[in-house]
Design an enzyme around this catalytic site. Structure first.
Site, PDB file in Angstrom:
ATOM      1  N   HIS A  97       8.170  14.797  -3.754  1.00  0.00           N
ATOM      2  CA  HIS A  97       7.082  15.400  -2.976  1.00  0.00           C
ATOM      3  C   HIS A  97       7.636  16.076  -1.731  1.00  0.00           C
ATOM      4  CE1 HIS A  97       3.351  16.164  -0.937  1.00  0.00           C
ATOM      5  NE2 HIS A  97       2.739  15.907  -2.074  1.00  0.00           N
TER       6      HIS A  97
ATOM      7  N   PHE B 177      -0.819  -1.770  -3.795  1.00  0.00           N
ATOM      8  CA  PHE B 177      -1.195  -1.633  -2.384  1.00  0.00           C
ATOM      9  C   PHE B 177      -2.711  -1.466  -2.299  1.00  0.00           C
ATOM     10  CE2 PHE B 177       2.654   1.013  -3.397  1.00  0.00           C
ATOM     11  CZ  PHE B 177       3.549  -0.033  -3.250  1.00  0.00           C
TER      12      PHE B 177
ATOM     13  N   ASP C 112      -6.064  -0.608  -1.330  1.00  0.00           N
ATOM     14  CA  ASP C 112      -6.658   0.312  -0.358  1.00  0.00           C
ATOM     15  C   ASP C 112      -8.122   0.549  -0.711  1.00  0.00           C
ATOM     16  OD1 ASP C 112      -6.606   1.855  -2.631  1.00  0.00           O
ATOM     17  OD2 ASP C 112      -5.537   3.536  -1.738  1.00  0.00           O
TER      18      ASP C 112
ATOM     19  N   ASP D 182       0.786   1.697  -9.192  1.00  0.00           N
ATOM     20  CA  ASP D 182      -0.082   2.037  -8.067  1.00  0.00           C
ATOM     21  C   ASP D 182       0.000   3.537  -7.769  1.00  0.00           C
ATOM     22  OD1 ASP D 182      -0.464   2.607  -5.057  1.00  0.00           O
ATOM     23  OD2 ASP D 182      -1.363   0.622  -5.256  1.00  0.00           O
TER      24      ASP D 182
ATOM     25  N   ASP E 177      -2.405   8.888  -7.721  1.00  0.00           N
ATOM     26  CA  ASP E 177      -2.363  10.307  -8.108  1.00  0.00           C
ATOM     27  C   ASP E 177      -3.492  10.635  -9.078  1.00  0.00           C
ATOM     28  OD1 ASP E 177      -0.118  10.894  -6.600  1.00  0.00           O
ATOM     29  OD2 ASP E 177       1.285  10.471  -8.221  1.00  0.00           O
TER      30      ASP E 177
END
Length: 345
Positions: free
Chosen positions: A53, A240, A242, A318, A323
């Site tokens: 990225h 993770f 979120d 994850d 994505d």
């Protein structure tokens, strides 16, 4: 003390055992497992995705200074990797056209380009509000990154510890962990209080540790599992938790909210950090991804010995799902997400 809290995987199990507001559905977990297997076979799931990225550091092992600084860069990103949504218009905060976490990355990259020493704790441990506002200025010139004062406090806190105890380099924290992702996770949580993403839940202290784990995962990805990114136990890091991944889990039918919780989420009401509903959504996310990971590894070993299981862990799953949510946002937008104004995610 730190030792008396459950680790993230244990926390996921414990939370699901006691959950009242959410449930996990085996058929949805199976569907998700198939999606991940397919992505693996098509090579759409990989540790390389991170450094490919353009907004992420891409360390060059032939340039020692650049190589080591990438760790400091990642550390700053994950110190600030929380809360990018603005009430009423979730993606209003933009930098160079990017939203959310990538807006943060773009702002940091822009600051580096402008000659600001943003990855140096000497600089950010004393940064003032005005300077940080400048670094995070948005495309429209008026939308502010949420919780800016908290970001100043986080930078001051972690910068001072890094200078006092680790000679101002995050690579020294990594080296102190001696190639163990679990030890690095413990060190981050012990040394840097703003990473202590834990909650009291049904009589136990549960650890979700979104930013601490993503920091370990990002170091692993940034260095592609080599050099500073070599960990012999990376599979112990969970997903993770979120506010975005649960949308994907609901979409796949692996996570289900009670009617009452669903109605509540649709009202867009803010939850307090540590609210049992929030803890359950996040705990369920960890539980589901761990189940998927275990299942994927089992299927690979049984049926696809040609595919290595080395890099098959919750970190890459994850990232893939995160994505996926961005790519399929239009299909997932109708699924409400929980909202907490806080520094943990």
């Amino acid at each position: 003390t730190e030792m008396s809290s459950l680790n993230p995987r244990e926390s996921g199990d414990y939370i699901i055992e006691h959950a009242k507001h959410v449930s996990v559905l085996p058929e949805g977990i199976a569907k998700l497992t198939q999606e991940i297997l397919k992505a693996l076979k098509d090579k759409r799931l990989s540790v390389e995705n991170f450094s490919q990225h353009e907004l992420h550091p891409n360390p060059d092992s032939n340039q020692p200074e650049d190589y080591s600084r990438a760790a400091d860069w990642v550390f700053v990103l994950d110190t600030l990797n929380f809360c990018f949504w603005t009430p009423n218009n979730y993606t209003k905060y933009k930098v160079d056209g990017y939203t959310g976490y990538f807006a943060l990355c773009a702002a940091v990259k822009r600051a580096i380009k402008e000659g600001l020493d943003v990855t140096n704790p000497k600089f950010y441990s004393e940064i003032d509000l005005k300077t940080l506002e400048g670094i995070f200025r948005s495309d429209d010139g008026e939308t502010e990154i949420p919780l800016i004062q908290k970001r100043v406090e986080c930078l001051h806190e972690v910068g001072k510890v890094l200078l006092e105890k680790y000679d101002g380099r995050f690579e020294n924290v990594i080296k102190a962990a001696d190639k163990s992702a679990v030890r690095l996770l413990e060190l981050i949580v012990e040394e840097f209080p703003c990473f202590r993403d834990q909650a009291e839940y049904v009589g136990k202290r549960v650890s979700i540790l979104k930013r601490a784990q993503i920091l370990v995962g990002d170091i692993w990805c940034c260095y592609q599992g080599k050099g500073l990114g070599l960990f012999h136990d990376i599979e112990k890091i969970t997903m993770f938790a979120d506010y975005r991944i649960p949308q994907v889990l609901v979409h796949f039918g692996s996570l289900k909210y009670t009617e009452e919780l669903l109605e509540f989420l649709k009202t867009d009401t803010l939850l307090e950090s540590g609210d049992p509903r929030e803890v359950e959504i996040r705990g369920a996310s960890i539980y589901i991804i761990e189940k998927v990971r275990d299942e994927v590894v089992k299927i690979l070993k049984d049926k696809h010995p040609e595919i290595s299981v080395d890099n098959e862990n919750s970190v890459v799953i994850d990232q893939y799902l995160w994505d996926y949510r961005r790519k399929h946002n239009a299909d997932l937008e109708h699924i409400p997400f929980h909202k907490v104004l806080g520094i943990y995610y």
